[in-house]
Design a protein around this motif. Structure first.
Motif, PDB file in Angstrom:
ATOM      1  N   ASP A 203      43.279  37.171  35.456  1.00  0.00           N
ATOM      2  CA  ASP A 203      43.212  35.605  36.358  1.00  0.00           C
ATOM      3  C   ASP A 203      41.726  35.796  35.785  1.00  0.00           C
ATOM      4  OD1 ASP A 203      43.526  34.080  38.608  1.00  0.00           O
ATOM      5  OD2 ASP A 203      42.273  34.815  39.121  1.00  0.00           O
ATOM      6  N   PRO A 204      41.374  34.872  35.045  1.00  0.00           N
ATOM      7  CA  PRO A 204      40.025  34.266  35.261  1.00  0.00           C
ATOM      8  C   PRO A 204      38.437  34.699  36.078  1.00  0.00           C
ATOM      9  CG  PRO A 204      41.387  32.132  34.369  1.00  0.00           C
ATOM     10  CD  PRO A 204      41.817  33.185  35.250  1.00  0.00           C
ATOM     11  N   VAL A 205      39.075  33.794  37.609  1.00  0.00           N
ATOM     12  CA  VAL A 205      38.470  34.402  38.467  1.00  0.00           C
ATOM     13  C   VAL A 205      37.981  35.635  38.997  1.00  0.00           C
ATOM     14  CG1 VAL A 205      37.840  34.205  41.117  1.00  0.00           C
ATOM     15  CG2 VAL A 205      38.542  32.052  39.834  1.00  0.00           C
ATOM     16  N   PHE A 206      39.443  36.555  39.337  1.00  0.00           N
ATOM     17  CA  PHE A 206      39.680  37.393  39.181  1.00  0.00           C
ATOM     18  C   PHE A 206      39.245  38.797  38.420  1.00  0.00           C
ATOM     19  CE2 PHE A 206      41.179  42.438  39.603  1.00  0.00           C
ATOM     20  CZ  PHE A 206      40.672  42.999  40.867  1.00  0.00           C
ATOM     21  N   ALA A 207      38.718  38.584  37.582  1.00  0.00           N
ATOM     22  CA  ALA A 207      37.468  39.341  36.154  1.00  0.00           C
ATOM     23  C   ALA A 207      36.192  39.109  36.570  1.00  0.00           C
ATOM     24  CB  ALA A 207      38.456  38.623  34.743  1.00  0.00           C
ATOM     25  N   LEU A 208      36.196  37.469  36.463  1.00  0.00           N
ATOM     26  CA  LEU A 208      34.747  37.744  37.049  1.00  0.00           C
ATOM     27  C   LEU A 208      34.222  38.394  37.860  1.00  0.00           C
ATOM     28  CD1 LEU A 208      32.432  35.990  36.038  1.00  0.00           C
ATOM     29  CD2 LEU A 208      32.593  33.792  37.620  1.00  0.00           C
ATOM     30  N   PHE A 209      35.456  38.654  38.899  1.00  0.00           N
ATOM     31  CA  PHE A 209      34.605  39.050  40.245  1.00  0.00           C
ATOM     32  C   PHE A 209      34.367  40.731  39.964  1.00  0.00           C
ATOM     33  CE2 PHE A 209      36.309  42.014  42.403  1.00  0.00           C
ATOM     34  CZ  PHE A 209      35.748  42.332  43.854  1.00  0.00           C
ATOM     35  N   GLY A 313      30.594  43.643  49.875  1.00  0.00           N
ATOM     36  CA  GLY A 313      31.454  42.325  49.402  1.00  0.00           C
ATOM     37  C   GLY A 313      32.256  42.255  48.654  1.00  0.00           C
ATOM     38  N   ALA A 314      32.315  43.499  47.858  1.00  0.00           N
ATOM     39  CA  ALA A 314      33.287  43.731  46.786  1.00  0.00           C
ATOM     40  C   ALA A 314      34.406  43.701  47.301  1.00  0.00           C
ATOM     41  CB  ALA A 314      33.179  44.590  45.620  1.00  0.00           C
TER      42      ALA A 314
END
Length: 390
Positions: A203-209, A313-314
């Motif tokens: 998932d792009p957002v999860f990978a960026l996180f 935060g994570a």
């Protein structure tokens, strides 16, 4: 009665204390054990980096298996047994190749223990309604205890005391695992299939996180691998080195217990990551100049921001954005990148550069923090809150 003093809160916190006590000995003093065994500073960094790198695979595979089997406590217990057995074998090792193999195996065990423990802790806090930040923060008292007790015992007893302390603490954590309140079979959730876990990872957002957290936590690589050795080279005693580690973790505890939940409610997960990047750039840049005395103690207090704020935060992001049934898998993905890949890269670079640069090697951490800061700003644009569409 405060919610943290509920039975579930006490059991979760006690497990954290036991496991973090082992980590409180391993992080600052295991490099000294390896050096006493006969490794050079460069070899210590290299072995530690390889031990971290194996977490890239094990940290993804084993927690995902725990989710798939819906058996987090059982998998955690198996990994603790493996870690205990491996440390018990270390006194028998007389060959560098065998020592490296043992280092890799320990790295694989820790790769699973960390994320599954965090998944269980978060699940317990959510199911039993006690504050995760306080439980996690109080659990870190174990890290401080390991620092101080073993740091004081090194001079009279020798570095082997570190090994036996690690074993004792892991045995205690193992004894507490079957009753961990975050375990048991999932309530109302279907265990994810492997293709579903794969969709989470890409998932792009999860990978960026994950990339954001990897650089922010990976910025600690030089500190973890060579901090104790470099301070000893600057003339600091073993007790002072242990105390410096303890001060860092005390700042983490105070922040998590007193201000963690409030801070996350005020600024949210992504801004917490951004602030961690800012403080990381300040901390690691300052350490490049080999400060001693009160400036060094003051810099250790910023661990509350570079580590604790990034960690909270994570965790807040995962709790808000990732469905509960993916909990261990999400923790594993974050851990394998942050504790595996980026820490391994940072440690390997530190081993290559330390002989030439000395304290200036902390520039690696400053650079990683800058990248993490930039990625956190991009994450703020890509994720506006809410669960990911998996």
């Amino acid at each position: 009665m405060p919610r943290i003093l509920s039975t579930a809160g006490i059991l979760t916190t006690t497990f954290y204390m036991a496991y973090f006590m082992a980590q409180g000995v391993h992080a600052p003093f295991w490099p000294l054990w390896l050096a006493d065994w006969g490794l050079t500073p460069a070899e210590v960094a290299f072995f530690t980096a390889l031990g971290m790198s194996v977490r890239l695979i094990a940290g993804l595979a084993i927690p995902s298996l725990a989710d798939r089997l819906d058996a987090r406590r059982h998998v955690l217990g198996a990994c603790l047994v493996a870690a205990i057995a491996l440390f018990l074998l270390h006194p028998l090792i007389g060959d560098r190749t065998v020592l490296l193999a043992a280092t890799l195996a320990v790295g694989a065990a820790f790769a699973a223990i960390n994320p599954i423990s965090e998944a269980l802790g978060a699940a317990a806090a959510r199911a039993h309604d006690f504050p995760y930040a306080q439980s996690r923060g109080l659990g870190s008292i174990g890290f401080v205890a390991g620092n101080l007790v073993v740091g004081a015992a090194l001079a009279p007893l020798g570095v082997d005391v570190a090994l036996w302390a690690i074993v004792a603490c892991l045995v205690l954590a193992l004894a507490l695992t079957p009753g961990h309140p975050g375990g048991g079979r999932a309530q109302g959730y279907k265990p994810p299939r492997l293709p579903e876990i794969g969709r989470l990872f890409v998932d792009p957002v999860f990978a960026l996180f994950v990339a954001t957290v990897a650089f922010l936590q990976g910025s600690h690589a030089v500190f973890f691998a060579l901090g104790s050795i470099h301070w000893a080279a600057l003339g600091l005693t073993d007790g002072t080195v242990g105390a410096l580690w303890a001060v860092a973790v005390l700042s983490e505890i105070v922040f998590m217990v007193l201000f963690g939940s409030w801070t996350l409610r005020r600024i949210g997960p992504v801004r917490a990551l951004t602030l961690a990047g800012v403080f990381g750039m300040i901390r690691w840049t300052a350490l490049m100049f080999d400060p001693v005395g009160w400036p060094l103690w003051l810099l250790q207090l910023t661990h509350a921001a570079t580590f604790a704020l990034a960690h909270l935060g994570a965790m807040a992001f995962i709790l808000e954005a990732v469905p509960q049934r993916y909990g261990a898998s999400a923790q594993g993905a974050m851990g394998s990148m942050a504790v595996g890949l980026m820490l391994a890269i940072g440690m390997a670079l530190a081993g290559l550069l330390y002989a030439t640069l000395g304290g200036r090697t902390y520039g690696i951490g400053a650079a990683f923090s800058f990248v993490g800061l930039a990625l956190s700003l991009l994450l703020a644009r890509r994720w506006r809150g809410g669960a990911l569409a998996l």
